[in-house]
Design a protein around this motif. Structure first.
Motif, PDB file in Angstrom:
ATOM      1  N   TYR A   6       0.886  -1.174   0.000  1.00  0.00           N
ATOM      2  CA  TYR A   6       0.000   0.000   0.000  1.00  0.00           C
ATOM      3  C   TYR A   6       0.920   1.219   0.000  1.00  0.00           C
ATOM      4  O   TYR A   6       2.046   1.144   0.517  1.00  0.00           O
ATOM      5  N   ALA A  10      -1.704   5.562   2.450  1.00  0.00           N
ATOM      6  CA  ALA A  10      -2.588   4.509   2.965  1.00  0.00           C
ATOM      7  C   ALA A  10      -2.042   3.940   4.272  1.00  0.00           C
ATOM      8  O   ALA A  10      -2.800   3.691   5.211  1.00  0.00           O
ATOM      9  N   HIS A  14      -3.930   4.214   7.769  1.00  0.00           N
ATOM     10  CA  HIS A  14      -4.321   2.937   8.376  1.00  0.00           C
ATOM     11  C   HIS A  14      -3.886   2.889   9.832  1.00  0.00           C
ATOM     12  O   HIS A  14      -4.664   2.564  10.725  1.00  0.00           O
ATOM     13  N   LYS A  66      -9.433   5.341  -1.095  1.00  0.00           N
ATOM     14  CA  LYS A  66      -9.695   3.953  -1.506  1.00  0.00           C
ATOM     15  C   LYS A  66     -10.359   3.911  -2.891  1.00  0.00           C
ATOM     16  O   LYS A  66     -10.027   3.078  -3.725  1.00  0.00           O
ATOM     17  N   SER A  71      -5.942  -1.046  -4.845  1.00  0.00           N
ATOM     18  CA  SER A  71      -5.236  -1.738  -3.763  1.00  0.00           C
ATOM     19  C   SER A  71      -4.289  -2.771  -4.358  1.00  0.00           C
ATOM     20  O   SER A  71      -4.627  -3.418  -5.352  1.00  0.00           O
ATOM     21  N   MET A 173       1.455  -3.418   4.543  1.00  0.00           N
ATOM     22  CA  MET A 173       0.843  -2.258   5.204  1.00  0.00           C
ATOM     23  C   MET A 173       1.865  -1.635   6.156  1.00  0.00           C
ATOM     24  O   MET A 173       1.587  -1.305   7.283  1.00  0.00           O
TER      25      MET A 173
END
Ligand code: HEM
Ligand code: HEM
Length: 176
Positions: A6, A10, A14, A66, A71, A173
């Motif tokens: 990501y 992001a 997150h 998003k 993604s 992530m």
């Protein structure tokens, strides 16, 4: 093998949201146990509402991100059932990111108290309506339970994949 990640925006959003949401669950449970009418309870309720509304704004930014980005695809060897479960969990987490603060805000609006956002009073459109307040408080509680259950599932998925070196899921992530 090069893993797909990501992007930094992001990842930042997150982890900020993950930390704040986990804090908010603890805060919500703690503050409702405080003595009714006490200054401490009212201070924590104020903090909970302001942080919760901040999370709602972050959720909007995140949803826009998003919808505007693709993604990174999961590696091919992730089984179809795990893939489906992960995607469904992510979608439901997105849903909860909205249901949770919105139900809290509506319940507060029917409590008879003005809702403040970091000290700024928001337009007071709701009056004191105990039945509606109770209904939305219940929705807020049920949705907190669902959010927590999804979070546990999400974390279990990450832990499961952590012992499989080839997946390197956490790195997808994480910062480069
Ligand atoms: C309430 C807290 C959390 C929420 C709401 C949340 C939500 C999400 C969502 C929606 C995604 C999909 C990516 C996106 O579309 O944004 C995601 C991905 C991810 N999350 Fe979380 N998360 C939370 C906490 C955590 C925690 C505590 C961990 C670590 C154990 C974690 C690890 C990951 C990882 C590794 C991914 C990437 C999954 C992939 O490879 O596709 N998350 N998270
Ligand atoms: C992601 C954001 C949020 C999370 C994770 C969260 C979570 C929680 C939790 C776990 C509780 C305790 C539930 C219980 O009584 O067992 C709670 C209570 C409460 N929350 Fe939130 N909340 C969020 C946002 C908000 C917002 C935006 C507001 C209002 C503007 C709000 C207002 C309240 C109120 C008034 C209570 C007390 C309800 C009662 O009297 O039982 N919350 N919240």
């Amino acid at each position: 093998m090069e893993i797909q990640r990501y992007n930094t925006t992001a990842v930042i959003i997150h982890w900020i949201m993950a930390i704040l949401i986990i804090m908010m669950i603890g805060l919500g449970l703690y503050m409702t146990g405080l003595e009714k009418g006490s200054a401490e309870r009212s201070w924590f309720f104020g903090l909970h509402k302001s942080l919760g509304l901040t999370l709602a704004l972050l959720a909007i930014i995140r949803l826009v991100w998003k919808m505007r980005s693709i993604s990174p695809a999961l590696p091919d060897f992730v089984a179809p059932i795990q893939r489906k479960t992960a995607i469904a969990t992510h979608h439901l987490l997105y849903l909860m990111m909205f249901i949770q603060p919105v139900s809290g805000y509506i319940s507060s609006s029917f409590s008879g108290y003005k809702t403040k956002f970091w000290g700024i009073p928001l337009p007071h459109w709701g009056s004191k309506q105990p039945e509606l307040n109770k209904l939305f408080t219940e929705i807020h509680e049920i949705s907190a339970f669902c959010l927590t259950a999804l979070l546990v599932l999400h974390i279990c998925g990450v832990i499961y994949h952590m012992h499989r070196k080839e997946t390197q899921l956490l790195r997808r992530m994480w910062f480069k």
